[in-house]
Design an enzyme around this catalytic site. Structure first.
Site, mmCIF file in Angstrom:
data_model
loop_
_atom_site.group_PDB
_atom_site.id
_atom_site.type_symbol
_atom_site.label_atom_id
_atom_site.label_comp_id
_atom_site.label_asym_id
_atom_site.label_seq_id
_atom_site.Cartn_x
_atom_site.Cartn_y
_atom_site.Cartn_z
ATOM 1 C CG HIS A 59 -0.121 -0.439 -5.442
ATOM 2 N ND1 HIS A 59 1.069 -0.104 -4.873
ATOM 3 C CD2 HIS A 59 -0.345 0.510 -6.381
ATOM 4 C CE1 HIS A 59 1.559 0.984 -5.443
ATOM 5 N NE2 HIS A 59 0.695 1.372 -6.374
ATOM 6 C CG HIS A 61 -2.554 3.456 -9.830
ATOM 7 N ND1 HIS A 61 -2.311 4.573 -9.064
ATOM 8 C CD2 HIS A 61 -1.498 2.626 -9.624
ATOM 9 C CE1 HIS A 61 -1.143 4.435 -8.429
ATOM 10 N NE2 HIS A 61 -0.627 3.256 -8.758
ATOM 11 N NE ARG A 63 -4.026 5.672 -14.196
ATOM 12 C CZ ARG A 63 -2.904 5.636 -13.506
ATOM 13 N NH1 ARG A 63 -2.801 6.242 -12.334
ATOM 14 N NH2 ARG A 63 -1.856 5.011 -13.970
ATOM 15 C CG ASN A 93 -1.778 8.086 -8.308
ATOM 16 O OD1 ASN A 93 -2.707 7.275 -8.243
ATOM 17 N ND2 ASN A 93 -0.723 7.887 -9.082
ATOM 18 C CG ASP A 150 1.695 4.343 -5.473
ATOM 19 O OD1 ASP A 150 2.822 3.905 -5.239
ATOM 20 O OD2 ASP A 150 1.118 4.198 -6.570
ATOM 21 C CG HIS A 177 6.208 5.620 -4.700
ATOM 22 N ND1 HIS A 177 5.673 5.192 -5.900
ATOM 23 C CD2 HIS A 177 7.426 6.144 -5.002
ATOM 24 C CE1 HIS A 177 6.530 5.459 -6.881
ATOM 25 N NE2 HIS A 177 7.605 6.036 -6.360
ATOM 26 C CG ASN A 276 8.166 5.276 -9.985
ATOM 27 O OD1 ASN A 276 8.822 4.655 -9.153
ATOM 28 N ND2 ASN A 276 7.838 6.545 -9.820
ATOM 29 C CG ASP A 303 2.004 0.052 -9.279
ATOM 30 O OD1 ASP A 303 1.070 0.884 -9.273
ATOM 31 O OD2 ASP A 303 3.198 0.385 -9.398
HETATM 32 O O1 DOR Z 1 4.667 2.985 -12.551
HETATM 33 C C1 DOR Z 1 3.927 3.529 -11.751
HETATM 34 N N1 DOR Z 1 2.747 4.059 -12.143
HETATM 35 N N2 DOR Z 1 4.297 3.622 -10.481
HETATM 36 C C2 DOR Z 1 3.613 4.352 -9.582
HETATM 37 O O2 DOR Z 1 4.018 4.407 -8.449
HETATM 38 C C3 DOR Z 1 2.415 5.105 -9.999
HETATM 39 C C4 DOR Z 1 1.804 4.505 -11.184
HETATM 40 C C5 DOR Z 1 0.775 5.373 -11.861
HETATM 41 O O3 DOR Z 1 -0.030 6.018 -11.179
HETATM 42 O O4 DOR Z 1 0.719 5.368 -13.096
HETATM 43 ZN ZN ZN Z 2 4.119 3.524 -6.476
#
Ligand code: DOR
Ligand code: ZN
Length: 436
Positions: A59, A61, A63, A93, A150, A177, A276, A303
Site C-alpha cells: 500500500h 501512494h 502520486r 488514486n 483506495d 478501503h 484516513n 499507506d
Molecule cells: O490517509 C489516507 N491518505 N488514506 C487513504 O486511504 C488515502 C491516502 C491518500 O491518498 O492520501
Molecule cells: Zn485507504
C-alpha cells in the site's frame, strides 16, 4: 546503483540467526555458508547485520501521474529502497486514476530501473466513482493483480459483488478501503473523547467494521480474495477473526502509524496526524498489535501518503489525510514487536515480506527464503539508535508522523535481484544519522 557480477556479503545473520556469508552471482544467491571464498567478488562487511527477505509494501501512494509535486514513482521508489523495500504496490488514486491499462503501463514505464520494483494497482471502479467497473480484464492483461479504489470505499453492495466476481475471474485480489461514507461525512478524528474535546466531527469505528463484515460475506460467496486495507479498530479485528475462522478468503493489513499512535495526537492540532482511517483509541492500538502478532492481521503496509506542505498545513479540517511511512516502517515494527518479544525476525519477515508478496501474487519473485538459487533480494538491518530527520527523507514530501523520534533499528542495505539499491554502509551517512 549498478549490479556487480559477484557480490559477497560477509557475516550477515539471516532472520537474526547465526552469521554466514552470502555470495550473489547474476542476481541470485549462489552460495550461503561460512567462510565463502572471496575470489573476484566485491565484498561488503555485514558483520552482525540482520538479513530479511526484501520487504514488500502492499500500500504505497506514489502520486504519479498528476501529483508529482508530492511524490514521483522514482522518488517514492528511492524512499522505499531506503526503508528496506524491494517491491511496492502503487495505489490507483492518481490523476488520471489507474483504471485503464494505459495508466498502469505508464506507471510501470516510469518505474523502469527505479530503486524498487513497482507494481501498479488497478482501480476497481472507473474514476474511483464506485458505480461502474473499470477495465478489469484489460488491467489484468497489463499485469495488474491487486485492484483497489483506495482513498474511497467500494460502497454499493451490488458493485462490490460484481467487482469480486470480475477480479476473481482474472485471479486477482480486491483490496478494499473499508469506510461507510454515509457514516463519515465531514468526519475529522476518531469518534470519542478527542472528538468531544476538539469539537471536531467524529469518525465512528462502526463505519469501518460494518463494511468489513459485509465484504467478508461477499468475498466468501464470490470465492474471491479480499484484502482489507489499513485496519484500525478492535471491532474490525474481531470481524476478521470470525471470517478467518470460517476459512474465508480474507487477508488484512495494518499501518505502522495505527500500530504506534493514538487519537491523542490529534489534540496537538497538527495536521500531520490527520489520516484516513483516523488514529484510534489505545484499546484499538492494543488489539491491532495482538492481531498482527497472532497473524489475524497478515501484513504491515505503510499507506505511504505523501502530501505537499501546503496540503498538510493548518487548519486541521482543510488538510489532506495521510502520512509518510516507507522509510520508518521497519523501525516502528522492530521497536514495537521485536523489542517486546511479540515477533522474532522471522515473524517480521513473514508480516513485511512473505505474506505481502503472497497477497499481491508476487511470491514467485519476492518474499522468498534466503537460500541458494533464490533471487538475491534482501534487506539488511542494523541495530543502533538513530533519529528520524524529515529533511533527510528521500520522499518529495515531509509529512512523517515520527519526526524526531529515536528508533533502535534501521535498514542499511537493500539488494534487489543482485542490485544494491540502498547503502548506508558505504558512506558516512550512517554515522551522520546515528546517535549514541
Ligand atoms: O490517509 C489516507 N491518505 N488514506 C487513504 O486511504 C488515502 C491516502 C491518500 O491518498 O492520501
Ligand atoms: Zn485507504
Amino acid at each position: 546503483m549498478s549490479a556487480p557480477d559477484r557480490l559477497l556479503l560477509r557475516g550477515l545473520r539471516p532472520l537474526g540467526g547465526i552469521p554466514v556469508d552470502l555470495l550473489i552471482v547474476g542476481g541470485r544467491i549462489a552460495e550461503i555458508g561460512s567462510r565463502i571464498d572471496t575470489l573476484g567478488a566485491r565484498t561488503i562487511d555485514c558483520d552482525g547485520l540482520i538479513a530479511l527477505p526484501g520487504l514488500v509494501d502492499l500500500h504505497t501512494h506514489l502520486r504519479e501521474p498528476g501529483g508529482e509535486h508530492a511524490e514521483t514513482v522514482r522518488t517514492g521508489a528511492r524512499a522505499a529502497a531506503a526503508g528496506g523495500y524491494a517491491a511496492v504496490i502503487a495505489m490507483a488514486n492518481t490523476d488520471p486514476v489507474a483504471d485503464t491499462p494505459e495508466v498502469a503501463e505508464a506507471v510501470r514505464r516510469a518505474a523502469a530501473m527505479a530503486d524498487c520494483a513497482v507494481f501498479p494497482a488497478g482501480a476497481v471502479t472507473r474514476g474511483l466513482a464506485g458505480t461502474e467497473l473499470s477495465d478489469i480484464p484489460g488491467l489484468a492483461r497489463a499485469g495488474v493483480r491487486v485492484f483497489s479504489d483506495d482513498g474511497r470505499c467500494v460502497h454499493d453492495s451490488k458493485v462490490m459483488r460484481d467487482a469480486l466476481h470480475a477480479i476473481g475471474a482474472v485471479g486477482g485480489t480486491l483490496a478494499q478501503h473499508a469506510e461507510d461514507h454515509a457514516l463519515t461525512a465531514d468526519a475529522q478524528v476518531n469518534d470519542g473523547p478527542v472528538a468531544t474535546a476538539t469539537g471536531l466531527p467524529g469518525w465512528p469505528a462502526e463505519a469501518e467494521d460494518s463494511i468489513i463484515a459485509r465484504d467478508c460475506v461477499l468475498a466468501a460467496a464470490a470465492g474471491t480474495a479480499l484484502h482489507v486495507c489499513h485496519v484500525s479498530t478492535a471491532g474490525a479485528v474481531e470481524v476478521l477473526r470470525w471470517a478467518k475462522h470460517r476459512g474465508w478468503p480474507v487477508t488484512a493489513e495494518v499501518t505502522p502509524h495505527h500500530l504506534l499512535l493514538t487519537e491523542e495526537e490529534a489534540l496537538s492540532g497538527d495536521p500531520v496526524f490527520k489520516v484516513n482511517p483516523p488514529l484510534r483509541r489505545v484499546e484499538d492500538v492494543m488489539a491491532l498489535r495482538a492481531a498482527l502478532a497472532d497473524g489475524t492481521i497478515d501484513a504491515v503496509a505503510t499507506d505511504h501518503a505523501p502530501h505537499a506542505g501546503s496540503d498538510k498545513s493548518p487548519p486541521w479540517c482543510g488538510a489532506r489525510p495521510g502520512m509518510l511511512g516507507l522509510e520508518t516502517a521497519l523501525a516502528v515494527v522492530a521497536e514495537l514487536f521485536v523489542r517486546s518479544g511479540q515477533l522474532d525476525w522471522a515473524g517480521v519477515a513473514d508480516r513485511m515480506s512473505v505474506r505481502p508478496a503472497r497477497i499481491a501474487r508476487l511470491s514467485a519473485r519476492f518474499g522468498r527464503p534466503l537460500e541458494r538459487g533464490e533471487p538475491a533480494t534482501l534487506t539488511l538491518v542494523s541495530a543502533g539508535r538513530w533519529q528520524v530527520d524529515p529533511a533527510a527523507s528521500h520522499s518529495l514530501s515531509r509529512n512523517t508522523p515520527v519526526a524526531g523520534r529515536v528508533f533502535g533499528h534501521r535498514p542499511v542495505l537493500t539488494v534487489l535481484e543482485g542490485r544494491v539499491t540502498h547503502d548506508l554502509l558505504d558512506r558516512d551517512a550512517w554515522q551522520q544519522y546515528s546517535i549514541s
